[in-house]
Design an enzyme around this catalytic site. Structure first.
Site, PDB file in Angstrom:
ATOM      1  N   GLU A 184       0.819  -1.226   0.000  1.00 39.24           N
ATOM      2  CA  GLU A 184       0.000   0.000   0.000  1.00 39.24           C
ATOM      3  C   GLU A 184       0.848   1.268   0.000  1.00 39.24           C
ATOM      4  O   GLU A 184       0.857   2.024   0.978  1.00 39.24           O
ATOM      5  CB  GLU A 184      -0.960   0.003   1.185  1.00 39.24           C
ATOM      6  CG  GLU A 184      -2.040  -1.044   1.069  1.00 39.24           C
ATOM      7  CD  GLU A 184      -3.236  -0.807   1.985  1.00 39.24           C
ATOM      8  OE1 GLU A 184      -3.185   0.096   2.834  1.00 39.24           O
ATOM      9  OE2 GLU A 184      -4.229  -1.549   1.845  1.00 39.24           O
ATOM     10  N   GLU A 383      -5.019  -8.254  -0.466  1.00 37.46           N
ATOM     11  CA  GLU A 383      -5.828  -8.132   0.754  1.00 37.46           C
ATOM     12  C   GLU A 383      -7.264  -7.825   0.383  1.00 37.46           C
ATOM     13  O   GLU A 383      -7.523  -7.004  -0.511  1.00 37.46           O
ATOM     14  CB  GLU A 383      -5.369  -6.973   1.665  1.00 37.46           C
ATOM     15  CG  GLU A 383      -4.094  -7.225   2.406  1.00 37.46           C
ATOM     16  CD  GLU A 383      -3.667  -6.040   3.272  1.00 37.46           C
ATOM     17  OE1 GLU A 383      -4.537  -5.278   3.738  1.00 37.46           O
ATOM     18  OE2 GLU A 383      -2.455  -5.882   3.461  1.00 37.46           O
TER      19      GLU A 383
HETATM   20  C1  FCB Z   1      -4.624  -2.391   5.094  1.00 35.01           C
HETATM   21  C2  FCB Z   1      -3.274  -2.777   5.652  1.00 35.01           C
HETATM   22  C3  FCB Z   1      -3.323  -3.967   6.577  1.00 35.01           C
HETATM   23  C4  FCB Z   1      -4.554  -3.945   7.474  1.00 35.01           C
HETATM   24  C5  FCB Z   1      -5.804  -3.700   6.669  1.00 35.01           C
HETATM   25  C6  FCB Z   1      -7.071  -3.710   7.467  1.00 35.01           C
HETATM   26  O1  FCB Z   1      -4.606  -1.059   4.701  1.00 35.01           O
HETATM   27  O2  FCB Z   1      -2.382  -3.078   4.595  1.00 35.01           O
HETATM   28  O3  FCB Z   1      -2.118  -4.004   7.297  1.00 35.01           O
HETATM   29  O4  FCB Z   1      -4.384  -3.052   8.494  1.00 35.01           O
HETATM   30  O5  FCB Z   1      -5.700  -2.494   5.977  1.00 35.01           O
END
Ligand code: FCB
Length: 477
Positions: A184, A383
């Site tokens: 990110e 994710e």
């Molecule tokens: C993302 C992060 C991860 C976690 C999720 C909920 O932005 O990469 O570490 O905190 O959100």
């Protein structure tokens, strides 16, 4: 007959009860993700150096309830048990992050063999359990020693990252085939260096990450540039050390989702998605900053060279993207921007985090738009997931029906994208275990496995049972 052919081409197989089960391509990775600072604890063990999160979490008032990652879920010491829990859950791939200050306590210089050894043992344990390891090199825990020398404001940090990446390629690349460079980029750059303001229920809320700086736009743009440069230099360095590794970032995709699927709105969504990602994915995937970005930034544009751009645009094996929410719903517009944002209404359904509007179709539109904009060779969803108000029943179960609903909805949308030919090779749910949700602390639970933070007891939730069945049948159950 027609139906049968149609179903086959859409990856549907017959289910026991006569209904059809949407199935994923063979070898689709049913994965799950974590990050070092959020789970490991043991901040000083075996010669580890301090990270910016070790420092930041101890500044009074920064973390909810004063929570820190000092113990977290004690994964550094319990990793073998945690791998067993994941194996029993049917996890096929595990995305973990490597803590840079465990490997280089001072950011640069001599590596720490005991730090390397921890990840080497973890990887062996995963392989023995039949779980494919995917390593992330940077999930936000910069060595404090580098922050003291300017952190991401300094170009030297990008080179230090490439040196660290090369060491990891040498030490773990014999067993770990896939590596993500940075997690990110847009969020750690913006939230860490000026704070990001988001709308929650119509009100502005500022989100901050370590190191918690307040820089000018010009400075933040330079930090962005150093982050993408770090990615590019790391890709080059890792390929030089160990050819054949499979490499890409794990960025966050800021998506414009068409509010209604019309050709004009889809075009607007493409423009929005490119614009939202112009400092990050767009430059990594095209090797140039768009004219629109440089013109809008004007004197605040980053300083860069042609050699930087060619490193940043190094060919990739895949692109990893974290997708929870769109940046916005959008519709077509005649104005110069080419799109108009459509805000969500105050009653729009939400998942457990205040920022998390329930918009599962972003898992369809995100990959589809990435594919049409940048045509990556392969895509991983690095994710997705949701927080929930998970409580143990008197029988010791966690019935997170909302998370099961959410996972089914997002995986159905991802399935649709794959059925239309978008090359998504795997999906990593955030997260394996409840953990330290950065400044949100331990109260915001994202795991498929519940953690009792007093006893460190692990209890797989209902969503873990859903995951196991979905992974076993390679479909949406
Ligand atoms: C993302 C992060 C991860 C976690 C999720 C909920 O932005 O990469 O570490 O905190 O959100």
């Amino acid at each position: 007959m027609i139906n049968k052919i149609h179903f086959k081409s859409k990856n549907l197989t017959s289910n026991a009860g006569g209904s059809t089960l949407p199935t994923f391509p063979e070898r689709f990775f049913w994965g799950i993700a974590t990050a070092a600072y959020q789970i490991e604890g043991s901040p000083d063990a075996d010669g580890k150096g301090k990270s910016i999160w070790d420092t930041y979490a101890h500044i009074p008032g920064k973390m909810k309830n004063g929570d820190t990652g000092d113990v977290a879920i004690d994964h550094y010491r319990r990793y073998k048990d945690d791998v067993t829990v994941m194996r029993e859950m049917g996890v096929k791939a595990y995305r973990f992050s490597i803590s840079w200050p465990r490997i280089f306590p001072n950011g640069v210089g001599e590596p720490n063999p005991k730090g390397v050894d921890f990840y080497s043992r973890l990887v062996d344990e995963l392989l023995q359990a039949g779980i494919e390891p995917f390593g992330t090199l940077y999930h936000w825990d910069l060595p404090q020693a580098l922050q003291d020398k300017g952190g991401w404001q300094s170009r030297d940090t990008a080179q230090a990252f490439a040196d660290y990446a090369s060491l990891i390629a040498g030490q773990l690349g014999d067993r770990v085939k896939h590596f993500f460079t940075l997690n990110e980029l847009q969020n750690f750059v913006d939230m860490g260096h000026r704070g990001t303001v988001i709308k929650v229920q119509g009100k502005d809320v500022r989100i901050e990450l370590a190191p918690g700086l307040q820089l000018s736009t010009a400075q933040v743009n330079q930090v962005s540039h150093h982050a993408v440069l770090a990615h590019g230099l790391a890709v080059q360095a890792m390929r030089a050390t160990r050819p054949g590794l499979l490499l890409g970032p794990a960025d966050v995709l800021f998506t414009g989702v068409p509010i209604i699927d019309t050709p004009a709105n889809v075009r607007a969504a493409e423009i929005a998605t490119r614009t939202y990602n112009e400092r990050f994915l767009d430059v990594m995937l095209t090797g140039r900053y768009s004219d629109a970005y440089l013109q809008a930034a004007g004197p605040d544009s980053p300083k860069f060279t042609e050699a930087d751009l060619s490193a940043i645009g190094s060919p990739l094996d895949f692109v990893g993207v974290n997708i929870y929410i769109p940046k916005s719903y959008v519709e077509a517009s005649e104005d110069a921007k080419g799109f108009r944002e459509v805000p969500t209404s105050l009653t729009h359904p939400k998942m457990g985090s205040p920022w998390h509007s329930f918009i599962p179709e972003v898992l369809y539109w995100g990959p589809r738009l990435m594919n049409s904009l940048w045509k990556p060779k392969a895509i991983y969803i690095t994710e997705n997931g949701c927080a929930a108000n998970d409580v143990l029943t008197p029988e010791g179960r966690v019935l997170d029906t909302d998370r099961v609903m959410y996972l089914r909805a997002v995986m159905s949308n991802l399935h649709r994208a794959i059925s239309e030919g978008v090359p998504v090779k795997g999906n990593f749910i955030w997260s394996a275990f409840d953990n330290l949700e950065w400044t949100g602390g331990f109260g915001t639970r994202f795991g498929l496995v519940h953690i009792d933070f007093k006893t460190q007891k692990r209890t797989p939730k209902l969503s873990a049972a859903w995951f196991k069945e979905a992974s076993r049948r390679n479909g949406i159950v």
